[in-house]
Design an enzyme around this catalytic site. Structure first.
Site, PDB file in Angstrom:
ATOM      1  N   LYS A  59      -6.003   1.106   3.623  1.00 46.82           N
ATOM      2  CA  LYS A  59      -5.963   1.233   2.350  1.00 46.82           C
ATOM      3  C   LYS A  59      -4.502   1.838   1.982  1.00 46.82           C
ATOM      4  O   LYS A  59      -4.430   2.979   2.174  1.00 46.82           O
ATOM      5  CB  LYS A  59      -7.048   2.363   1.864  1.00 46.82           C
ATOM      6  CG  LYS A  59      -6.950   2.937   0.663  1.00 46.82           C
ATOM      7  CD  LYS A  59      -8.298   4.191   0.387  1.00 46.82           C
ATOM      8  CE  LYS A  59      -7.991   4.509  -1.080  1.00 46.82           C
ATOM      9  NZ  LYS A  59      -8.816   5.694  -1.189  1.00 46.82           N
ATOM     10  N   ASP A 115     -11.727  10.930   2.874  1.00 46.62           N
ATOM     11  CA  ASP A 115     -10.173  10.654   3.109  1.00 46.62           C
ATOM     12  C   ASP A 115      -9.336  12.083   3.502  1.00 46.62           C
ATOM     13  O   ASP A 115      -9.079  12.902   2.966  1.00 46.62           O
ATOM     14  CB  ASP A 115      -9.550  10.276   1.627  1.00 46.62           C
ATOM     15  CG  ASP A 115      -9.858   8.825   1.344  1.00 46.62           C
ATOM     16  OD1 ASP A 115     -11.179   8.473   1.604  1.00 46.62           O
ATOM     17  OD2 ASP A 115      -9.196   8.373   0.532  1.00 46.62           O
ATOM     18  N   LYS A 173      -4.930   5.102   5.955  1.00 44.71           N
ATOM     19  CA  LYS A 173      -4.516   5.052   4.613  1.00 44.71           C
ATOM     20  C   LYS A 173      -2.968   5.485   4.416  1.00 44.71           C
ATOM     21  O   LYS A 173      -2.632   6.215   5.227  1.00 44.71           O
ATOM     22  CB  LYS A 173      -5.398   5.651   3.916  1.00 44.71           C
ATOM     23  CG  LYS A 173      -4.974   6.049   2.250  1.00 44.71           C
ATOM     24  CD  LYS A 173      -6.260   6.772   1.582  1.00 44.71           C
ATOM     25  CE  LYS A 173      -5.894   7.424   0.214  1.00 44.71           C
ATOM     26  NZ  LYS A 173      -6.539   8.282  -0.238  1.00 44.71           N
TER      27      LYS A 173
END
Lengths: 308, 285
Positions: free
Chosen positions: A244, A143, A208
């Site tokens: 996400k 991430d 995300k």
């Protein structure tokens, strides 16, 4: 690079409309379990210790240890655990030990934040080394945070280049690009950043919303803007990008609203952990509470479930 | 030209807010001065009330006992200010008691709040004890609030019945979810208004009006509820309560008393909603 502009009022209104769907009985039953299987169980605190991460991994593999006795079924494991890079070896070892009966690709995935999370305000070579070391330590997913400073200064090319460099550093690992929407100020910026990130990453990678360190984190409006960016990329050149939302999704009801939004924006094919995740920690216990309530008929107490 | 008065719509009291029932249903009381409408709370309102109580309870229990007693006095002051409204609310029934009777009930209710204001910082000394043990230890037993307590109020004496259950439960640091009198929930709604302006933290007192028959089967087995007290419930409700708690063995105390009697108060009422904790501490010899 031109991104379409976003009408904030309409986007928020559309996002709010997904809250009005009535989800009951079998649909609710299915979606609660799906939401559980989509969680990236996360701990990102300065006080994270190996013990805390091991406990998190146990919770990830078996969210409710007495599920067979109470529910008469085995609940699915969550999608991934998400930790800081220094704790990746601990998480890797714990997951491999707990799921040694499964091939690695079917185990709970180990995700690591990297690239100087959460600010990203470090030299590029430091950020890239962060990624490479996390992957070498056994992370399945990375991430990353984008360089918001450069983005807001108008240096989109620089942001794009950096994302491509991180993609290269990831190797086999999947990438999730955190836009940190709470710092991007406008929906137009969020849309532009989403389009930019999508153009730089590979199929199967994710975008995300947030690090969870900035408020507001994930909201339905922001998530809708990003989902529409993914949809447009899919319609344009059939690319599949995952989504996400992270931060602020604490209860099962909100999670179901998100699933409705994904289903109605991108279609049912996106309702899988391979394409949609929730970045959360306390959400898991609320999902479990709702599942128990639905099966057993009694409201469980918050202390009936282990902390994640 | 005569003025059109503004009729009050009574709402639930959850987490310090006056909210409508999620279900949109209502109850109607045919009072002599015209019909009165109340919320008919649903299972989801109950769930929300328990969540609110759970959230509010730890900081209420941490507040020092003297502060809790001051807030009780403040509640009594607010009830005194709402005296006429409370009297009128008690008479919101198809066969209302006389004004004098209602007045006596309100006065007894205010006195009862003051009674428990005194108990807030005295109960632990009276009930707690230092136990003689052999060995170099101090051994103490101290009462602690159980957490979230549910109260089931009687039909008769809709205000005093509520206060008689409410005050002993929250004076030690519990948070409560109250099922108001089924026949007349209006006094409970007026009391909520007094509570909302008495510095009682939001969520410590939650009041639901509705049908006990509907709510008790969900309330009794709710695992977040630590204890239940009921005053003069019907045999059928007693049964529902006992069945519901069988699975998790939470404490149910059924009080059988005339709320107007002075026996309907005192430390035994507080004991129904506390647990006793015993501590061993090495003595410095």
């Amino acid at each position: 690079m031109t991104a379409p502009t976003v009408d904030r009022v309409m986007a928020d209104q559309r996002a709010a409309s997904f809250r009005t769907r009535s989800i009951k009985t079998t649909t609710k039953r299915t979606l609660l379990r799906l939401a559980l299987a989509m969680v990236d169980l996360t701990t990102l605190e300065g006080k994270d210790s190996p013990g805390k991460v091991r406990a998190l991994c146990a919770k990830a593999v078996r969210p409710m240890p007495d599920d067979q006795r109470v529910l008469g079924e085995r609940l699915p494991p969550v999608a991934a655990v998400c930790v800081y890079p220094t704790l990746v070896p601990v998480a890797r070892e714990a997951i491999d030990r707990l799921q040694d009966d499964l091939p690695r690709e079917r185990r709970v995935r180990v995700a690591s934040v990297a690239t100087g999370f959460p600010s990203g305000q470090y030299p590029l070579d430091v950020r890239l080394r962060d990624v490479r070391e996390a992957v070498a330590a056994g992370a399945d997913e990375i991430d990353m945070v984008i360089n918001r400073g450069a983005f807001l200064a108008g240096h989109s090319d620089e942001v794009g280049d950096e994302i491509r460099r991180v993609v290269d550093a990831c190797g086999e690992a999947h990438l999730k690009v955190i836009l940190e929407t709470g710092e991007l100020e406008t929906y137009d910026n969020i849309r532009q950043a989403s389009d930019l990130a999508i153009s730089c990453i590979r199929e199967g990678d994710f975008i995300k919303t947030s690090t969870g360190k900035v408020s507001p984190a994930a909201t339905m409006g922001v998530t809708l803007v990003m989902l529409e960016s993914i949809r447009d990329a899919h319609l344009r050149d059939s690319r599949v990008i995952g989504m996400k939302p992270a931060g602020g999704i604490r209860d099962a009801k909100t999670a179901l609203h998100y699933l409705v939004m994904v289903g109605e924006t991108l279609g049912r094919s996106w309702l899988t952990p391979a394409r949609f995740r929730f970045g959360a920690s306390s959400l898991v216990n609320d999902l479990l509470r709702q599942i128990v309530r639905q099966e057993v008929g009694v409201y469980p107490a918050s202390y009936d479930f282990a902390e994640a | 030209m005569s003025r059109l008065s503004v009729a009050k719509t009574y709402k639930l009291f959850i987490a310090g807010a006056f909210s409508r029932t999620e279900s949109g249903r209502s109850l109607k009381i045919d009072a002599p001065d015209g019909p009165v409408h109340l919320c008919r709370a649903s299972r989801k309102d109950l769930r929300n009330a328990v969540e609110a109580a759970r959230k509010a309870q730890p900081s209420w229990a941490d507040a020092n006992a003297f502060l809790r007693s001051q807030i009780f006095y403040r509640l009594a002051e607010m009830m005194e200010g709402k005296r006429d409204e409370l009297i009128a609310s008690i008479r919101c029934e198809s066969e209302p008691p006389s004004r004098d009777e209602a007045c006596r009930e309100v006065e007894a209710s205010i006195d009862r709040v003051v009674h428990y204001a005194g108990w807030c910082d005295k109960y632990p000394q009276v009930v707690g004890c230092a136990n003689p043990v052999s060995g170099p230890y101090h051994n103490f037993t101290i009462p602690e609030p159980v957490g979230v307590v549910a109260l089931v109020c009687p039909d008769a004496r809709p205000l005093l019945g509520l206060v008689s259950l409410l005050a002993p439960a929250i004076c030690t640091g519990n948070a409560v979810v109250t099922l108001a009198s089924e026949r007349n929930g209006v006094p409970a709604c007026v009391l909520a208004e007094a509570a909302a302006t008495s510095d009682l933290p939001a969520g410590v007192l939650n009041i639901l009006t509705g049908l006990h028959e509907e709510l008790l089967p969900h309330l009794a087995p709710h695992r977040e509820v630590g204890a239940i007290t009921a005053l003069n419930p019907t045999p059928q409700y007693t049964r529902t309560l006992r069945e519901g708690v069988a699975e998790n063995l939470k404490r149910v105390t059924i009080f059988d008393a005339d709320p107007m009697s002075p026996d309907a108060q005192g430390p035994e009422w507080i004991s129904a909603t506390v647990d006793h904790k015993t501590l061993w501490h090495p003595s410095a010899t």
